[in-house]
Design an enzyme around this catalytic site. Structure first.
Site, PDB file in Angstrom:
ATOM      1  N   GLU A 362      42.300 -61.067 -14.559  1.00 47.47           N
ATOM      2  CA  GLU A 362      41.404 -62.107 -15.070  1.00 47.47           C
ATOM      3  C   GLU A 362      40.002 -62.079 -14.450  1.00 47.47           C
ATOM      4  O   GLU A 362      39.379 -63.124 -14.282  1.00 47.47           O
ATOM      5  CB  GLU A 362      42.047 -63.496 -14.875  1.00 47.47           C
ATOM      6  CG  GLU A 362      43.321 -63.631 -15.690  1.00 47.47           C
ATOM      7  CD  GLU A 362      44.132 -64.892 -15.352  1.00 47.47           C
ATOM      8  OE1 GLU A 362      44.732 -65.444 -16.281  1.00 47.47           O
ATOM      9  OE2 GLU A 362      44.176 -65.307 -14.186  1.00 47.47           O
TER      10      GLU A 362
HETATM   11  C1  ACM Z   1      48.254 -63.698 -13.645  1.00 48.38           C
HETATM   12  O1  ACM Z   1      49.131 -64.454 -14.106  1.00 48.38           O
HETATM   13  N1  ACM Z   1      46.988 -63.985 -13.786  1.00 48.38           N
HETATM   14  C2  ACM Z   1      48.604 -62.484 -12.951  1.00 48.38           C
END
Ligand code: ACM
Length: 569
Positions: A362
């Site tokens: 992310e």
């Molecule tokens: C995640 O759930 N961002 C690894």
């Protein structure tokens, strides 16, 4: 099933002496009645069946007419070896509180291999069994024999002995989990188990960044892992909301970056001694710590502490919300790589295990070649520490480095970039968001948790195969399975336990047991017997309606746990 030297077929659990062996029944309502009977009553079958063990063993052969009963004379004998002795002491410490038995431990196997409970490290002493031997038990396998005269565990390693002890513990009545003495008949069912894991990596992750948890809470999670033969604890140590590990060369990371968490809480961080304590406790339970420093995103707490790492060199305010994807360390500034080198170097030096997890998920604001360039430098920095790099599957497009491991957390089953990284040599830890994320709610009406990856009831946690889950990733590239627990909505140990149990044993079984044993109908029955164990031990769990839990047992001499402490929430 393998034929590891045991020639008779595994009995059909639906017919094996069903008249004598009643799964869970004595646990179901009447431990008091059991306790009232005379200890050593050979006509009384043990309350646990050999095939009730979770995770399911590779191979077992019940001897339904046979029982071994612990008494005041029972001693534990162990091969003279410091690690084996530690396992024997662990066994005694597990059994003494509830049984009140002395269970003396003696390193006397070489002198007298015929003691009633023996733990044998094969290789230092010939195994006291005539069939099978231990040639194929491997790094974590064990053989356990329960006969009328004793209980024997044989393994090639102390880890194998430790897992044999975890199985032995499950073969005793649930009352063995009592922290105070209980009058019960400490009977084990007769037979042989030959067991070893399907995958070498079996883990859980605890996010200590969104909410901070005390060392004692982490140790308790380690206990839960060990009970189900999980061998890795991944600690998500850093995120936007808090930095949880002391770093001497960048001290404000912990003192400033650690002073926040989701909501209004004070946060906190682990000193290096705290971390060493967790490592040591885990290591004694054959659990390897996997520290994660999430980079280049999920770094707001680091930027609060050191604004020089921020792209605009301005300190952001501490973040206590639950959004993701907005923060990142400046990939264009060499100072960032000093930070990465120093932090990863200190964390690697604190960590005896082989893995160093660099996150990578992310980082929405670090795109394309800038992202892969950052990751490739971070991977090289990890390699320079002597550790093997692990990262979320977003690392996939970066160049391969020796041993690289990706952690799959997708909710679908196909990702060409991940499959390509595997073709280039990466191995995979499988943690599908829609099966293994233990912060997902069980059902619409259960408290705590999220549902962005779906609702995960026990069956959904159990009914998938890590070996074949991700398209174009062969089973041989699967290192194992991990159940992550993110803690945006989790604020206490009771919350953690509620989300872990009973789903953690489901994930543990996927990591340990041969696929041939996979059977939801039997799993839910075997799992049911663990409810009384958790209740007796004071462990919170979700009383999932999918599992045929026996009625809460009455333990003589023990006040029933308060309903708010344990069981249903
Ligand atoms: C995640 O759930 N961002 C690894």
């Amino acid at each position: 099933m393998s034929t590891l030297g045991i020639s008779s077929p595994t009995p059909d659990p639906t017919t094996a002496d069903a008249a004598v062996l009643h799964p869970h029944e004595p646990e179901a309502g009447d431990l008091a009645a059991l306790a009232a009977r005379t200890a050593g009553d050979d006509l009384l079958a043990p309350p646990v069946r050999l095939d009730d063990v979770v995770p399911a063993p590779e191979l077992l052969e019940a001897d339904p007419g046979t029982t071994f009963v612990l008494t005041g004379d029972t001693a534990i004998r162990v091969t003279t070896h410091p690690g084996a002795r530690e396992v024997a002491d662990h066994l005694a410490e597990l059994l003494r509180p509830a049984t009140g038995l002395p269970l003396p431990v003696a390193d006397a196997l070489a002198v007298d291999p015929a003691g009633p409970m023996t733990l044998t490290l094969a290789g230092t002493t010939p195994p006291p069994v005539t069939t099978g031997g231990s040639a194929d038990l491997g790094a974590e396998g064990y053989r356990l024999d329960v006969s009328g005269s004793g209980v024997r565990v044989v393994a090639e390693t102390t880890t194998g002995l430790f897992y044999g002890v975890q199985t032995l513990r499950q073969l005793l009545p649930a009352a063995v989990e009592s922290p105070t003495p209980v009058a019960a008949r400490w009977a084990l069912p007769g037979g042989t188990i030959l067991d070893r894991p399907r995958f070498p990596y079996r883990g859980a992750m605890l996010d200590v960044a969104r909410h901070f948890f005390a060392v004692e809470d982490v140790l308790r999670v380690v206990d839960h892992l060990a009970r189900y033969k999980l061998n890795h604890l991944h600690l998500h140590l850093t995120d936007d909301q808090g930095w949880r590990i002391a770093v001497d060369s960048w001290p404000r990371l912990a003192t400033v970056g650690g002073a926040s968490e989701v909501g209004d809480g004070p946060g906190g961080h682990y000193t290096k001694d705290d971390y060493r304590r967790i490592v040591a406790y885990a290591s004694a339970r054959h659990v390897t710590l996997v520290p994660e420093i999430d980079l280049p995103g999920h770094t707001n707490a680091a930027l609060v502490a050191y604004p020089e790492l921020a792209p605009d060199k301005v300190a952001p305010p501490p973040y206590t919300g639950t959004e993701v994807g907005f923060s990142y360390v400046d990939p264009a500034d060499e100072r960032t790589y000093d930070f990465v080198t120093d932090v990863l170097g200190e964390v690697a030096a604190l960590t005896p295990g082989p893995w160093l997890h660099i996150g990578g998920d992310e980082a929405y604001k670090v795109k394309g070649e800038v992202y892969t360039g950052f990751v490739e430098r971070a991977q090289r920095i990890v390699a320079d520490t002597g550790k093997t790099v692990v990262g979320w599957h977003q690392l996939a497009p970066a160049a391969h480095v020796d041993g690289r491991v990706l952690q799959w957390w997708g909710t679908d089953t196909a990702d060409p970039a991940t499959a390509d990284a595997v073709r280039r040599g990466a191995r995979l830890i499988v943690s599908p968001g829609n099966h293994a994320y233990l912060d997902m709610k069980y059902a619409e009406d259960t408290p705590i948790g999220h549902d962005w990856a779906g609702l995960i009831d026990v069956r959904r946690a159990y009914d998938w195969d890590p070996g074949t889950h991700v398209t174009d990733v062969p089973t041989t590239a699967v290192l194992g399975v991990e159940a992550p627990l993110w803690t945006e909505s989790v604020t206490s140990l009771a919350d953690i336990e509620f989300l872990l149990l009973p789903r953690l044993p489901a994930i543990a079984e996927l990591g340990w047991s041969p696929r041939t044993t996979h059977d939801w109908a039997r799993f839910r029955e075997r799992l049911a017997g663990h409810g009384p164990r958790w209740s007796t031990a004071g462990i919170t769990f979700h009383r999932s309606p999918e599992v045929p839990w026996p009625a809460t047992p009455t333990i003589p001499g023990q006040r029933p746990a308060a309903k708010s402490d344990t069981a249903e929430r």
